[in-house]
Design a protein around this motif. Structure first.
Motif, PDB file in Angstrom:
ATOM      1  N   LEU A  13       0.769  -1.121  -0.051  1.00 17.70           N
ATOM      2  CA  LEU A  13       0.038  -0.090  -0.080  1.00 17.70           C
ATOM      3  C   LEU A  13       0.948   1.158  -0.062  1.00 17.70           C
ATOM      4  N   ARG A  14       1.815   1.144   0.772  1.00 12.39           N
ATOM      5  CA  ARG A  14       2.698   2.384   1.045  1.00 12.39           C
ATOM      6  C   ARG A  14       3.354   2.835  -0.565  1.00 12.39           C
ATOM      7  N   GLU A  15       3.902   1.619  -1.145  1.00  9.21           N
ATOM      8  CA  GLU A  15       4.507   1.719  -2.291  1.00  9.21           C
ATOM      9  C   GLU A  15       3.766   2.378  -3.288  1.00  9.21           C
ATOM     10  N   GLN A  16       2.275   1.771  -3.340  1.00  9.87           N
ATOM     11  CA  GLN A  16       1.326   2.187  -4.379  1.00  9.87           C
ATOM     12  C   GLN A  16       1.013   3.609  -4.055  1.00  9.87           C
ATOM     13  N   CYS A  17       1.257   4.093  -3.024  1.00 15.68           N
ATOM     14  CA  CYS A  17       0.928   5.554  -2.747  1.00 15.68           C
ATOM     15  C   CYS A  17       1.987   6.459  -3.218  1.00 15.68           C
ATOM     16  N   GLY A  18       3.176   5.902  -3.352  1.00 18.05           N
ATOM     17  CA  GLY A  18       4.510   6.620  -3.607  1.00 18.05           C
ATOM     18  C   GLY A  18       4.966   7.273  -2.562  1.00 18.05           C
ATOM     19  N   LEU A  19       4.980   6.798  -1.217  1.00 18.35           N
ATOM     20  CA  LEU A  19       5.133   7.280  -0.026  1.00 18.35           C
ATOM     21  C   LEU A  19       6.704   6.410   0.408  1.00 18.35           C
ATOM     22  N   SER A  20       7.385   7.419   0.984  1.00 18.95           N
ATOM     23  CA  SER A  20       8.716   6.749   1.506  1.00 18.95           C
ATOM     24  C   SER A  20       8.627   6.493   2.957  1.00 18.95           C
ATOM     25  N   LEU A  21       9.513   6.109   3.792  1.00 22.47           N
ATOM     26  CA  LEU A  21       9.356   5.457   5.138  1.00 22.47           C
ATOM     27  C   LEU A  21       9.372   6.765   6.016  1.00 22.47           C
ATOM     28  N   SER A  22      10.111   8.048   5.496  1.00 20.33           N
ATOM     29  CA  SER A  22      10.177   8.975   6.349  1.00 20.33           C
ATOM     30  C   SER A  22       8.857   9.796   6.119  1.00 20.33           C
ATOM     31  N   ASP A  23       7.830   9.607   5.177  1.00 23.27           N
ATOM     32  CA  ASP A  23       6.885  10.470   5.033  1.00 23.27           C
ATOM     33  C   ASP A  23       5.814  10.405   5.906  1.00 23.27           C
TER      34      ASP A  23
END
Length: 344
Positions: A13-23
């Protein structure tokens, strides 16, 4: 539920949203906390998980459904997708109602289920009536009956007696379509004693009403004794929670309640009618304009017959006027006909 599966799903889900760990720092969740969870080294706290999911526009229940990998709501999403494509809406057009692009995509793929209020808000954006969505949703599960009862109801509201006679003649020769035949006949003439016993027994035996069976009850109930109606309603209410979250059911339940109330008023069963009308008010949703106007008409008829004739007449006339202003000729003619038949 395995930690590894939850971690893998969250990372997807995180990668689908284009988010990094620090976001996730903006919602108070550290990069290390997310990384530890995604590597399945330890379980993240449930409130932290919920905050992270909300940041991505995903409800916790939807996440857990996705983790289970059970496409049990596939048709809800497919029908929504079809309406969205027909009306040329993009996945990104629903963010202002709290529905993320990813969340909608997963819903349309049948991987998660959305809360009903979110689905309803999305339908409103696309100007899709809830009844139309429900009709499309039910088509295919009891498709022959859905189509027949749709045609029968349309013919009844248009006073197309030839069409109703045709449906009756076609249905009465087939055992599986006896309720259709009784419903059609009830539009044309009173049912006989045997038929009334048949339909009463049928309704008593239902544990899970379909939309078609609710429509049949609406058309047939004027043939039933008051005590029979009372027992059927009591039995239905006993299982009412089955229908609380089924899309489109509440409109049919309101129609049934108003139809029964009108019948009871004519029979001078005023306290029973008052009770049903009181309970009917709890069923309305924000955009149930037609149901509210219909309710006002029936309530006006109650006042006209039992409490305040002048006030009742005004309520009924106002309801008919509103249907005319809405440009719904069919509904306007139906209620005007009721007014002329029972009031004038």
């Amino acid at each position: 539920m395995e930690l590894q599966t939850m971690a893998k799903t969250f990372k997807f889900l995180r990668e689908q949203c284009g988010l990094s760990l620090s976001d996730f720092n903006v919602v108070g969740i550290s990069k290390q906390n997310i990384a530890t969870f995604e590597s399945a080294k330890s379980m993240i706290k449930i409130d932290t998980l919920e905050s992270a999911l909300q940041f991505m526009g995903i409800h916790l229940d939807s996440f857990l459904t996705l983790v289970d990998n059970k496409a049990i709501f596939r048709r809800y999403g497919k029908v929504f997708h079809d309406f969205r494509e027909q009306r040329e809406f993009l996945l990104t057009d629903f963010q202002n109602i709290g529905l993320s692009e990813l969340g909608l995509s997963l819903f349309e793929e049948g991987k998660i289920m959305l809360n009903f209020d979110v689905i309803d808000a999305g339908l409103q954006m696309m100007h899709v009536p809830l009844s139309e969505y429900s009709y499309a949703l039910n088509f295919g599960t009891e498709e022959n009956f859905v189509v027949i009862y749709h045609d029968l109801n349309q013919a009844y509201f248009k006073a197309d007696w030839d069409k109703i006679k045709y449906i009756y003649e076609e249905a009465k020769h087939h055992k599986d379509y006896q309720m259709v035949a009784y419903s059609a006949k009830a539009c044309l003439e009173p049912l006989n004693e045997f038929e009334i016993t048949e339909v009463s027994t049928y309704f008593f035996g239902l544990e899970d009403w379909t939309p078609s069976e609710l429509k049949a009850f609406i058309l047939i109930c004027k043939n039933l004794e008051t005590d029979t109606i009372r027992l059927i309603i009591k039995d239905f209410i006993r299982n009412k929670t089955l229908y609380d979250y089924r899309i489109g059911y509440h409109n049919l339940i309101i129609r049934a309640a108003l139809t029964v109330s009108f019948i009871l008023i004519n029979r001078e069963e005023y306290e029973f009618a008052r009770l049903i009308l009181k309970n009917c008010q709890t069923l309305f949703m924000d955009r149930d304009e037609y149901a509210r106007i219909s309710f006002n008409f029936v309530t006006g008829y109650f006042y006209f017959k039992h409490e305040d004739k002048e006030h009742g007449l005004e309520e009924m006339k106002q309801a008919i006027k509103l249907f005319k202003q809405l440009g719904d000729v069919q509904t306007y003619n139906r209620f005007r006909s009721l007014y002329q038949q029972y009031v004038k």
